[in-house]
Design a protein around this motif. Structure first.
Motif, PDB file in Angstrom:
ATOM      1  N   VAL A 229      42.554  37.686  27.974  1.00  0.00           N
ATOM      2  CA  VAL A 229      41.556  36.655  28.229  1.00  0.00           C
ATOM      3  C   VAL A 229      41.950  35.960  29.527  1.00  0.00           C
ATOM      4  CG1 VAL A 229      42.774  34.845  26.923  1.00  0.00           C
ATOM      5  CG2 VAL A 229      40.305  34.685  27.231  1.00  0.00           C
ATOM      6  N   GLY A 230      40.951  35.593  30.336  1.00  0.00           N
ATOM      7  CA  GLY A 230      41.266  34.933  31.595  1.00  0.00           C
ATOM      8  C   GLY A 230      40.055  34.283  32.217  1.00  0.00           C
ATOM      9  N   ARG A 231      40.315  33.408  33.165  1.00  0.00           N
ATOM     10  CA  ARG A 231      39.235  32.692  33.843  1.00  0.00           C
ATOM     11  C   ARG A 231      38.489  33.573  34.826  1.00  0.00           C
ATOM     12  NH1 ARG A 231      43.247  27.687  34.685  1.00  0.00           N
ATOM     13  NH2 ARG A 231      42.799  26.542  32.775  1.00  0.00           N
ATOM     14  N   ASP A 232      39.146  34.606  35.352  1.00  0.00           N
ATOM     15  CA  ASP A 232      38.548  35.428  36.390  1.00  0.00           C
ATOM     16  C   ASP A 232      38.146  36.806  35.911  1.00  0.00           C
ATOM     17  OD1 ASP A 232      38.688  33.647  38.657  1.00  0.00           O
ATOM     18  OD2 ASP A 232      40.854  33.848  38.519  1.00  0.00           O
ATOM     19  N   GLN A 233      38.239  37.066  34.612  1.00  0.00           N
ATOM     20  CA  GLN A 233      37.826  38.372  34.101  1.00  0.00           C
ATOM     21  C   GLN A 233      37.230  38.214  32.708  1.00  0.00           C
ATOM     22  OE1 GLN A 233      41.291  37.546  34.399  1.00  0.00           O
ATOM     23  NE2 GLN A 233      42.431  39.061  33.250  1.00  0.00           N
ATOM     24  N   GLU A 234      36.527  39.257  32.304  1.00  0.00           N
ATOM     25  CA  GLU A 234      35.975  39.249  30.960  1.00  0.00           C
ATOM     26  C   GLU A 234      37.075  39.502  29.935  1.00  0.00           C
ATOM     27  OE1 GLU A 234      32.266  41.426  30.362  1.00  0.00           O
ATOM     28  OE2 GLU A 234      32.296  41.863  32.499  1.00  0.00           O
ATOM     29  N   ASP A 235      36.839  39.048  28.708  1.00  0.00           N
ATOM     30  CA  ASP A 235      37.793  39.324  27.639  1.00  0.00           C
ATOM     31  C   ASP A 235      37.861  40.831  27.393  1.00  0.00           C
ATOM     32  OD1 ASP A 235      37.841  36.611  27.539  1.00  0.00           O
ATOM     33  OD2 ASP A 235      37.020  36.412  25.519  1.00  0.00           O
ATOM     34  N   LEU A 236      39.078  41.331  27.242  1.00  0.00           N
ATOM     35  CA  LEU A 236      39.292  42.763  27.036  1.00  0.00           C
ATOM     36  C   LEU A 236      40.189  42.984  25.832  1.00  0.00           C
ATOM     37  CD1 LEU A 236      40.137  43.921  30.693  1.00  0.00           C
ATOM     38  CD2 LEU A 236      37.949  44.192  29.510  1.00  0.00           C
ATOM     39  N   GLU A 237      40.077  44.167  25.235  1.00  0.00           N
ATOM     40  CA  GLU A 237      41.045  44.605  24.225  1.00  0.00           C
ATOM     41  C   GLU A 237      41.374  46.064  24.515  1.00  0.00           C
ATOM     42  OE1 GLU A 237      40.945  45.492  19.560  1.00  0.00           O
ATOM     43  OE2 GLU A 237      40.826  43.341  20.034  1.00  0.00           O
ATOM     44  N   LEU A 238      42.653  46.337  24.771  1.00  0.00           N
ATOM     45  CA  LEU A 238      43.117  47.676  25.110  1.00  0.00           C
ATOM     46  C   LEU A 238      43.960  48.230  23.972  1.00  0.00           C
ATOM     47  CD1 LEU A 238      44.302  47.065  28.795  1.00  0.00           C
ATOM     48  CD2 LEU A 238      42.011  47.598  27.977  1.00  0.00           C
ATOM     49  N   SER A 239      43.765  49.500  23.667  1.00  0.00           N
ATOM     50  CA  SER A 239      44.627  50.192  22.709  1.00  0.00           C
ATOM     51  C   SER A 239      45.674  50.965  23.500  1.00  0.00           C
ATOM     52  CB  SER A 239      43.818  51.158  21.839  1.00  0.00           C
ATOM     53  OG  SER A 239      42.948  50.446  20.998  1.00  0.00           O
ATOM     54  N   LEU A 240      46.945  50.703  23.212  1.00  0.00           N
ATOM     55  CA  LEU A 240      48.048  51.312  23.951  1.00  0.00           C
ATOM     56  C   LEU A 240      48.925  52.126  23.015  1.00  0.00           C
ATOM     57  CD1 LEU A 240      49.174  48.243  26.122  1.00  0.00           C
ATOM     58  CD2 LEU A 240      47.482  49.987  26.704  1.00  0.00           C
ATOM     59  N   CYS A 241      49.635  53.097  23.587  1.00  0.00           N
ATOM     60  CA  CYS A 241      50.583  53.904  22.827  1.00  0.00           C
ATOM     61  C   CYS A 241      51.876  53.985  23.619  1.00  0.00           C
ATOM     62  CB  CYS A 241      50.023  55.299  22.568  1.00  0.00           C
ATOM     63  SG  CYS A 241      51.130  56.365  21.614  1.00  0.00           S
ATOM     64  N   PHE A 242      53.006  53.773  22.950  1.00  0.00           N
ATOM     65  CA  PHE A 242      54.308  53.795  23.616  1.00  0.00           C
ATOM     66  C   PHE A 242      54.901  55.196  23.528  1.00  0.00           C
ATOM     67  CE2 PHE A 242      58.935  52.863  23.819  1.00  0.00           C
ATOM     68  CZ  PHE A 242      58.943  52.302  25.083  1.00  0.00           C
TER      69      PHE A 242
END
Length: 347
Positions: A229-242
């Motif tokens: 979340v941020g003032r200069d971008q849209e809210d995002l949700e990323l799925s990551l794998c280690f």
């Protein structure tokens, strides 16, 4: 009597408010805000939050390496620049081991590492000032962790102190036009909102420009979600794998796709006009004579360019600079950012 005398003494007047009119605001061109990572990370002060031992330091090292080398991170474009990584919970031997697992012996000359720094109240600000003067292309400073730069106090988690510590970093990021990524921990109590998991008070997130929250369902999982979340971008949700073999985080999918604003007609036509030249200088009236298809008034064109400084710079590589006012109209210069400074026109 003493109280009466005190009441009779004149009191100092508070300083006057600094104000600008809406007209003055639109007539001002502010420096462009260039992304660190397009669509993901911008200049400003951000929190990066996750549970202990979840893999935050690996992701911070990965971020630092990509910004220092300019290599794309996942499917995001990265803007190259110097990086200072304050790994304040590590030693150099551990850093060497971690980085060699991640990148073998490939190195980045613009990635600077330190395991010791002052706290904010005892000299960190001066250390940052010196580093950025020595490295004017600094784009990212990572502080790992927040606790290492804050003063020990019985009120460690008061809203005012949490807000003040992030605001101190934000003053640097705004003035120097760089990004601070501050690593912090989540709290133990679960919450349905990822950002309510940030340890401390709401003062931290309230003062920050944004936050990244990395979470796993189980500590042993290789997969995690990262909410942004941020003032200069849209809210995002990323799925990551280690990837445990290479110790790198990989993008599996992006749950939220950003929406791109429609291109501004004025910016598009000015950019097309600049394709045939390295630079141009003059007034809005003179530019409109060169681009007759632009059906706007001179003062409206100037204000539109003032507002779109960042879009011109980031999307088209065009620097827009105002000139001192002469007469009734202020001139400006348009030039491509790749032009050698020695070949640029005098302002």
């Amino acid at each position: 009597m003493n109280r009466e005398l005190q009441n009779q003494q004149p009191t100092a007047s508070p300083p006057a408010l600094e104000t600008v009119t809406m007209t003055e605001l639109f007539d001002t061109a502010f420096p462009p805000r260039e992304p660190v990572i397009d669509g993901l990370l911008y200049s400003g002060t951000y929190l990066f939050v996750g549970a202990p031992k979840i893999g935050k330091s690996f992701l911070m090292a990965q971020l630092a390496f990509h910004v220092a080398t300019g290599l794309p991170l996942w499917n995001y474009r990265v803007r190259k620049g110097a990086v200072l990584y304050l790994a304040l919970e590590d030693n150099y031997a551990r850093l060497q081991s971690r980085l060699s697992k991640m990148f073998d012996v490939e190195s980045a000359d613009d990635l600077y590492l330190s395991i010791r720094a002052e706290t904010l109240n005892s000299g960190l600000g001066q250390q940052i000032e010196v580093f950025t003067r020595q490295h004017p292309d600094t784009r990212l400073i990572i502080v790992d962790t927040l606790q290492k730069i804050r003063e020990a106090t019985s009120e460690s988690y008061s809203y005012a102190l949490d807000y003040a510590i992030v605001s101190s970093l934000k003053e640097f990021s705004d003035r120097l036009n760089i990004c601070f990524m501050v690593v912090h921990h989540t709290r133990k109590m679960e919450s349905g909102d990822s950002f309510d998991m940030i340890s401390g008070t709401n003062g931290l997130l309230g003062a920050a420009d944004g936050a990244f929250v990395l979470q796993k369902k189980k500590r042993t999982d290789n997969t995690a979600t990262m909410a942004v979340v941020g003032r200069d971008q849209e809210d995002l949700e990323l799925s990551l794998c280690f990837d445990r073999e290479r110790c790198l985080w990989e993008l599996v999918r992006q749950e939220t796709e950003p929406t791109k604003e429609p291109a501004d007609e004025v910016v598009v036509k000015v950019a097309a006009f600049m394709e045939e030249r390295d630079w141009w200088g003059g007034t809005a009236t003179e530019l409109l004579e060169q681009i007759p298809e632009l059906k706007v008034k001179p003062n409206a064109l100037t204000r539109r360019l003032n507002v779109k400084v960042s879009e011109l710079y980031n999307d088209y590589g065009i620097i827009y600079r105002q000139r001192p006012r002469t007469g009734s109209e202020r001139g400006f210069t348009l030039l491509h950012k790749f032009i050698d400074p020695d070949d640029r026109p005098e302002e």
